[in-house]
Design an enzyme around this catalytic site. Sequence first.
Site, short mmCIF file in Angstrom:
data_model
loop_
_atom_site.label_atom_id
_atom_site.label_comp_id
_atom_site.label_asym_id
_atom_site.label_seq_id
_atom_site.Cartn_x
_atom_site.Cartn_y
_atom_site.Cartn_z
N VAL A 35 0.08 -20.53 -59.02
CA VAL A 35 -1.24 -20.41 -58.39
C VAL A 35 -2.14 -21.57 -58.81
O VAL A 35 -2.79 -22.22 -57.99
CB VAL A 35 -1.90 -19.06 -58.73
CG1 VAL A 35 -3.33 -19.02 -58.20
CG2 VAL A 35 -1.09 -17.92 -58.16
N PRO A 55 -0.80 -21.51 -72.42
CA PRO A 55 0.23 -21.94 -73.37
C PRO A 55 1.36 -22.71 -72.71
O PRO A 55 2.04 -23.51 -73.37
CB PRO A 55 0.72 -20.63 -73.98
CG PRO A 55 0.37 -19.58 -72.97
CD PRO A 55 -0.89 -20.05 -72.30
N PRO A 181 9.47 -42.99 -35.13
CA PRO A 181 10.69 -43.46 -34.48
C PRO A 181 10.91 -43.00 -33.04
O PRO A 181 11.83 -43.48 -32.38
CB PRO A 181 11.79 -42.89 -35.38
CG PRO A 181 11.18 -41.64 -35.94
CD PRO A 181 9.74 -41.96 -36.15
N ASP A 204 2.92 -49.50 -27.06
CA ASP A 204 4.22 -50.17 -27.00
C ASP A 204 5.22 -49.33 -26.21
O ASP A 204 5.06 -48.11 -26.06
CB ASP A 204 4.78 -50.36 -28.41
CG ASP A 204 4.34 -51.67 -29.03
OD1 ASP A 204 3.67 -52.45 -28.35
OD2 ASP A 204 4.68 -51.90 -30.21
N LYS A 226 7.26 -54.53 -24.45
CA LYS A 226 8.09 -55.74 -24.50
C LYS A 226 9.53 -55.29 -24.27
O LYS A 226 10.19 -54.76 -25.16
CB LYS A 226 7.96 -56.43 -25.86
CG LYS A 226 6.61 -57.09 -26.12
CD LYS A 226 6.62 -57.81 -27.46
CE LYS A 226 5.35 -58.62 -27.68
NZ LYS A 226 4.16 -57.77 -27.81
N GLY A 257 5.63 -48.13 -32.00
CA GLY A 257 6.76 -47.38 -32.51
C GLY A 257 6.98 -47.73 -33.98
O GLY A 257 6.63 -48.83 -34.43
N GLY A 258 7.52 -46.80 -34.74
CA GLY A 258 7.80 -47.07 -36.14
C GLY A 258 6.55 -47.29 -36.95
O GLY A 258 5.58 -46.54 -36.86
N ASP A 259 6.54 -48.37 -37.73
CA ASP A 259 5.41 -48.74 -38.58
C ASP A 259 4.84 -50.07 -38.09
O ASP A 259 5.61 -50.97 -37.73
CB ASP A 259 5.87 -48.86 -40.03
CG ASP A 259 4.72 -49.23 -40.96
OD1 ASP A 259 4.11 -48.31 -41.53
OD2 ASP A 259 4.43 -50.43 -41.11
N GLY A 369 17.21 -42.92 -31.52
CA GLY A 369 17.16 -41.98 -32.63
C GLY A 369 15.94 -41.09 -32.63
O GLY A 369 14.84 -41.53 -32.30
#
Length: 410
Positions: A35, A55, A181, A204, A226, A257-259, A369
């Site tokens: 908790v 303790p 992704p 994108d 692209k 997409g992605g990072d 993917g």
Amino acid sequence: MTAPTPHPSTEGLTPYPVGLLLAGRRVVVVGGGQVAQRRLPALIASGADVQLISPTTTPAVQAMADAGELTWHERRYQDGDLADTWYALVATDDPAVNTAVSAEAELRRVFCARSDDASAATAWTPASGRDGGATVAVLTGDPRHSAALRNAIVDGLRDGSLAARQYRERTPGVALVGGGPGDPDLITVRGRRLLADADVVVADRLAPRELLAELPPHVEVIDASKIPYGRYMAQEAINHTLVEHAKAGKFVVRLKGGDPYVFGRGGEELLACVEAGIPVTVVPGISSSISVPAAVGIPVTHRGMTHEFTVISGHVGPDERSLTNWDALAQMTGTLVLLMAVDKIGAIAARLIAAGRAGDTPVAVVQEGTTAAQRRVDATLATVADRVAAEGIKPPAVIVIGDVVNVLGG
């Protein structure tokens, strides 16, 4: 927020909701179990001077103490521990201790929350969550009901389904948002929230398409796709679009997409906006280099098998103007992850083999993917080019090279 369905033990009790500003003020937490582990992060984030009395603790709570986020008194509760305290939280599994702490709190006029008996407490801990600058707190007297209501409200704010979102003031600027992704559920919470706030979305081709369908009709969507060896929007035109819309007072989300910073030209777009004096927010995304292999059961690292993985752009082949040291990669024993490499995989595989990587090294090619169209093709470094051609693999695809491909049997 309060609700009219309290837990039976709290029937008839009506809490007065209030937000406590605890920065720099002494807060005592008695008990170091599960908790406390759940409650302590919010107390620490508030800036409170947290004194933990117990303790023993869970490893996570001990890590907070080791990091200096709280002071841990490694002992049982003693009468007088609540002196000069503003707020107390009792979270032990000993009813006698909980009762004693509550009694001292009452004597000292310290509001006290109890994890074991809300009806015996003088304060209730709400189920809370945050969305942007807003904190949502729900009190019902039944923790499970409170949590369910909290989740519904926060989820609605984050995905834009609550009408209150339209009243949030938008600040002109640009957000570079990594969409993940492909699966729309894999965008970050912050990315989804900013997307719901957008006036303009510059998207994108690989950004999750389903997210665009959720946008309100007033949002302008600009296609910045692209397509490999096909139609595309030049990077300079994308930079100009971001700057001009932001200068016009719009909040612009550049959805990728992605990072944004993993082969996404996010750095170029950031520089263009900064040079134009446009404020920029960068929201990292889940890179396909790790998430797509994971989606088909491939860990890019595995204990006893590999201590590293390397992510390489295959957009430029080894015999072209590539900046990659392919000979050095061939000598590595770790995992290689290739992005944008479908049409170059033959040349890349040949170069790696020539430089010493074994031809029987396992290879997996994962197309689309994390989406409904996902499929995996297995091969070796010596056969992957022929397999890709025979199977008609098209971008986007992630190629994984290394023993980790067969961790789950291939």
